[in-house]
Design a protein around this motif. Sequence first.
Motif, short mmCIF file in Angstrom:
data_model
loop_
_atom_site.label_atom_id
_atom_site.label_comp_id
_atom_site.label_asym_id
_atom_site.label_seq_id
_atom_site.Cartn_x
_atom_site.Cartn_y
_atom_site.Cartn_z
N UNK A 366 0.84 -1.19 0.00
CA UNK A 366 0.00 0.00 0.00
C UNK A 366 0.89 1.25 0.00
N UNK A 367 0.30 2.35 -0.44
CA UNK A 367 1.04 3.61 -0.52
C UNK A 367 0.96 4.33 0.82
N UNK A 368 2.13 4.62 1.39
CA UNK A 368 2.21 5.37 2.65
C UNK A 368 2.42 6.85 2.31
N UNK A 369 1.41 7.67 2.59
CA UNK A 369 1.47 9.09 2.23
C UNK A 369 2.54 9.83 3.02
N UNK A 370 2.76 9.40 4.26
CA UNK A 370 3.73 10.10 5.09
C UNK A 370 5.15 9.91 4.59
N UNK A 371 5.49 8.70 4.19
CA UNK A 371 6.85 8.42 3.74
C UNK A 371 6.98 8.43 2.22
N UNK A 372 5.81 8.51 1.52
CA UNK A 372 5.80 8.46 0.04
C UNK A 372 6.51 7.21 -0.47
N UNK A 373 6.22 6.09 0.20
CA UNK A 373 6.80 4.82 -0.19
C UNK A 373 5.73 3.72 -0.14
N UNK A 374 6.05 2.63 -0.82
CA UNK A 374 5.21 1.44 -0.72
C UNK A 374 5.62 0.65 0.51
N UNK A 375 4.65 0.26 1.32
CA UNK A 375 4.93 -0.52 2.52
C UNK A 375 4.10 -1.79 2.49
N UNK A 376 4.50 -2.75 3.29
CA UNK A 376 3.79 -4.04 3.33
C UNK A 376 2.40 -3.87 3.90
N UNK A 377 1.42 -4.54 3.28
CA UNK A 377 0.04 -4.56 3.76
C UNK A 377 -0.30 -5.99 4.14
N UNK A 378 -1.57 -6.33 4.12
CA UNK A 378 -1.97 -7.65 4.60
C UNK A 378 -1.58 -8.76 3.62
N UNK A 379 -1.43 -9.97 4.16
CA UNK A 379 -1.10 -11.15 3.35
C UNK A 379 -2.35 -11.63 2.61
N UNK A 380 -2.21 -11.90 1.34
CA UNK A 380 -3.33 -12.39 0.52
C UNK A 380 -3.08 -13.86 0.20
N UNK A 381 -4.03 -14.75 0.50
CA UNK A 381 -3.79 -16.18 0.29
C UNK A 381 -3.86 -16.57 -1.17
N UNK A 382 -3.20 -17.65 -1.50
CA UNK A 382 -3.23 -18.23 -2.84
C UNK A 382 -4.67 -18.55 -3.25
N UNK A 383 -4.98 -18.28 -4.50
CA UNK A 383 -6.26 -18.54 -5.15
C UNK A 383 -7.34 -17.53 -4.80
N UNK A 384 -7.06 -16.54 -3.92
CA UNK A 384 -8.05 -15.50 -3.64
C UNK A 384 -8.30 -14.67 -4.89
N UNK A 385 -9.54 -14.20 -5.07
CA UNK A 385 -9.92 -13.45 -6.26
C UNK A 385 -10.27 -12.01 -5.89
#
Length: 565
Positions: A366-385
Motif C-alpha cells: 500500500x502507498x504510505x502518504x507520510x513516507x511516500x513509499x510502498x509498505x507491506x500490507x496484509x497477506x493475501x492467500x493463494x487462489x483468492x480473487x
Amino acid sequence: MSRLLLFGLMVVQAFSGCNVIDPRPSPAMAAMRPDQEEAAATIARSPAPVTARPPANPPVQAAPPGSPSAPPPRVEAPAEPDPYTLYGVAWQLEAQIRAAPEPASLLTGYLRRGAQFRAKPRASRQGCSRGWHEITGGGFVCDGDGVRISAAPVAFEPAAAPARRYDSLPYSYVMVSKEDTPAFYRVPAADEERVAESLLEGGPAVAPAVAPTPPAPLPEATTQQEPEADPEAALTGSELETAVEPSPAPNIPPPASLPPLLSVVDGATGSAQAGPAAERAPEARTEDGRELPEYVSARLTKGFYLSIDGRVHAENGRRFVRTVRGRFVSAVRVWHTRSPDLRGAVIDESMPLPVAFMKKNVQSLRWNRETSRLVAARLIPRLAAFHIRDVAHYRGSEYLRINGDRLVRPEWVVRVDRAEPPRGTRPDEKWIDVDLWNQTLTAYEGDRPVFVTLVSSGRAGFETPPGTYRIQSKHVTATMDDTTNPDGAYSIEDVPWTMYFQEGLALHAAFWHDRFGEPRSHGCINLSPADARTLFDWTLPEVPAAWHGAFASRDRPGTRIVIRR
C-alpha cells in the motif's frame, strides 16, 4: 483395463464428447452456491406490521347478490390433479430413460440404483410387456427394465444413499492406502478376511491362527452414517501433489435380471439382497492368477479412490466402509479425502472483470502518504480473487490496484479479461470460455460474464485440444479408471459433476488435487468440486432432480464451450 460403457451408441457419442437459472448475472450464479443456498434457507422473512387507518370516506356498500349491478360470484378454479400418480424405483445401477415410449427411441438420460421417482399411468406397451411410463423430468422408462412402477411407494434394498445434489461433493470418498486390498460383497468373518489377505500377499488359502481380540468400544453407527474423517490419515500435500487425472471408463455393469424382492412401502418388510454378479471382475484374482474366494469382489490397488455411503462395524473391533456400489472394504486400508477450498467468483456490480486470482500467498503493498513509499500490507492467500480497479506505477514498475487500494505485482496473479462471444451467440445464450494459457474458465450469458474461476487442463503429453465444442452428456458422477495406463493404474469411482464435450474429454470436479491454475490432467478440464457443481447446475442439458445423467440432443443442445490458447 477400461470397461465398456453401459449405454452403447449414446455413450459412444458422450465419450466422443440443472436447473435453468435466472439470466440476471448476480442471482444467476450466486443462487447456485451451496453455502449461499444453505444460508438463505435459514433466513425467515416476516412481513412488516401494518397499522389499519380509518377510511377518509365511508365505504360504498356492494350491491346484494342477484341484483343487476352485482358482480358475478367468484368461482375458484379447481386444482389440476397431479398426473404423476404412480411411484417408481430404479433397481439397476443405471436404468435407461428414453425420449419416447419405444425401445428404439433416443436415450435421453438414466437413473441410478435406488432412485425414487413419480410416474404417469402406462403410455404404451410397444416393446415393453409391463408398459412404458412417463416420469418426472420428462422421458419414458420401461417397467421391469431396470425400474419397477407401483401404485404405492416402492423401495429397493440394499441401495446406496442418494447423491447429495446440494453439496460440492455428492458422496464421501476414500483412497485405498495399502496395496492389494480386498473388496468384499459382504462384511466378511474374521477368518474370511485373513484368508483373502493371505492369498493377496502370496500366501496359502488358509486362515492363519490368530488369538481372538476383545471387541474395541465403538460408537453407535449405521450404514447410512458418513464416516468421520481421520485427521491423521487425511490426504495432505504430498498425496495431493502425486495424484493424477483419470480418463473415462464405464461403471460396473448392472444386474442382468430383476432382483428377488422389491418391497412396497406400506408397513411390509423385506428387501432385495445383493449378491455376487454373474461374472466377477477380472480383478478378483491374485497377482499370480489364483481366484479369490467367492465373497471377494475385487483386488484394489493403492491409490484407487472409492465413493462410500456409510461405515459398518463388525465383531472384534473391525471396521469396514461400504461403497456406493455395495462393496465393503476394511477401514484401516483407506484414507479419507478432503475437498479443495477453491471457489470461483460471481461476476456482478461488486466484482466486475477484470479479475485477478493470486498464484501464491503474497504480501500486498500500500502507498504510505507520510513516507511516500510502498509498505507491506496484509497477506493475501493463494487462489483468492479480486477485482482489478486500475494500474498504478511506482519507480518504473507496474502494479495492479485491487480491493482497499492494495497493490500487487502483475506477475503475482492470473488475470481474467472479457472474451468476445462466438459468432452467432444469442443475447442470453449460455457459453463457456476456457483460456488454456492462463488456466481460467469464464461463464457467459450472451456477452455478459457471470462466473469466473481457475482450472487445470491437460499437462505435457496430454494437452487439451483447443476448439469449439458442446456439452454432449452430463453425469452427477461417472467412474473413471485405466489399469493399463503407462503412468500407473488408477481408478476413481464416481468422479463428480462430469460434463463430456468430446470423446474422453470432460469438465469435471477433481477432489484429489488442489493445484488449480496449473496444467496437470490427462486432457480433461479439472475444476474444484464447488465450482464444478455450480457449472453443472448452470449448463445444459438439464439433469432433473431424480436423474443421475442426461444426454444432449438436437432438440436439447448442450452448452457451448470455447477452448483457446
